[in-house]
Design a protein around this motif. Structure first.
Motif, PDB file in Angstrom:
ATOM      1  N   HIS A  83       0.759  -1.314  -0.199  1.00  0.00           N
ATOM      2  CA  HIS A  83       0.101  -0.132   0.076  1.00  0.00           C
ATOM      3  C   HIS A  83       0.858   1.206  -0.194  1.00  0.00           C
ATOM      4  O   HIS A  83       0.530   2.104  -0.824  1.00  0.00           O
ATOM      5  N   LYS A  84       1.817   1.353   0.998  1.00  0.00           N
ATOM      6  CA  LYS A  84       2.899   2.458   0.908  1.00  0.00           C
ATOM      7  C   LYS A  84       3.217   2.703  -0.459  1.00  0.00           C
ATOM      8  O   LYS A  84       3.379   3.872  -0.996  1.00  0.00           O
ATOM      9  N   GLU A  87       0.699   3.919  -2.898  1.00  0.00           N
ATOM     10  CA  GLU A  87       0.520   5.267  -2.524  1.00  0.00           C
ATOM     11  C   GLU A  87       1.576   6.371  -2.998  1.00  0.00           C
ATOM     12  O   GLU A  87       1.091   7.132  -3.843  1.00  0.00           O
ATOM     13  N   GLN A  88       2.785   5.809  -3.047  1.00  0.00           N
ATOM     14  CA  GLN A  88       3.750   6.898  -3.403  1.00  0.00           C
ATOM     15  C   GLN A  88       4.030   6.778  -4.915  1.00  0.00           C
ATOM     16  O   GLN A  88       4.136   7.982  -5.476  1.00  0.00           O
ATOM     17  N   ILE A  92      -3.240   4.333  -6.614  1.00  0.00           N
ATOM     18  CA  ILE A  92      -4.428   3.676  -5.928  1.00  0.00           C
ATOM     19  C   ILE A  92      -5.640   4.286  -6.325  1.00  0.00           C
ATOM     20  O   ILE A  92      -5.715   5.518  -6.248  1.00  0.00           O
ATOM     21  N   GLU A  95     -10.100   2.096  -2.216  1.00  0.00           N
ATOM     22  CA  GLU A  95      -9.902   1.364  -1.344  1.00  0.00           C
ATOM     23  C   GLU A  95     -11.278   0.869  -0.381  1.00  0.00           C
ATOM     24  O   GLU A  95     -11.975   1.566  -0.141  1.00  0.00           O
ATOM     25  N   TYR A 102      -7.414  -3.071  -1.534  1.00  0.00           N
ATOM     26  CA  TYR A 102      -7.384  -1.995  -2.279  1.00  0.00           C
ATOM     27  C   TYR A 102      -7.337  -2.129  -3.892  1.00  0.00           C
ATOM     28  O   TYR A 102      -6.928  -3.258  -3.940  1.00  0.00           O
TER      29      TYR A 102
END
Length: 118
Positions: A83-84, A87-88, A92, A95, A102
């Motif tokens: 997820h991290k 996200e970067q 995404i 969710e 997600y």
């Protein structure tokens, strides 16, 4: 019968290959060149199932994905790290914390569900 592969048509093969490698760690396992098209099969290194990326040479119009009511799903042992990373990357698109899942979106608008290993 057993699953072999699933297909996504892509507009920019190199951009898609880079996305799938960075976002999901998928690598080409075979390639086929044809008259006006290129097929690249991506694998996760653990099984025989592949994602086939089809690039139709010269196509410039985005593909009509209909209502987008389909997706590919991948599992991960570390959903927080995945997820991290996503996200970067800014990929995404949806969710569902209640379900612990997600979705990410590839450069052509296809959705990929990220599911924790159970």
């Amino acid at each position: 019968m057993k699953f072999d592969h699933f297909n996504f048509n892509v507009l920019d093969l190199e951009k898609s290959l880079a996305f799938y490698k960075e976002a999901l760690g998928l690598e080409p396992v075979r390639r086929k060149e044809g008259d006006g098209f290129t097929l690249v099969y991506l694998g996760d290194g653990t099984g025989g199932f592949a994602l086939e990326l089809t690039w139709m040479h010269g196509r410039t119009e985005k593909y009509d994905l209909g209502e987008g009511e389909f997706h590919l799903a991948l599992t991960t042992a570390d959903i927080e790290a995945a997820h991290k990373k996503h996200e970067q990357m800014g990929c995404i698109c949806f969710e569902n914390p209640a379900m612990g899942i997600y979705f990410i979106e590839d450069p052509d608008g296809y959705w990929i569900e990220i599911v924790p290993q159970r």
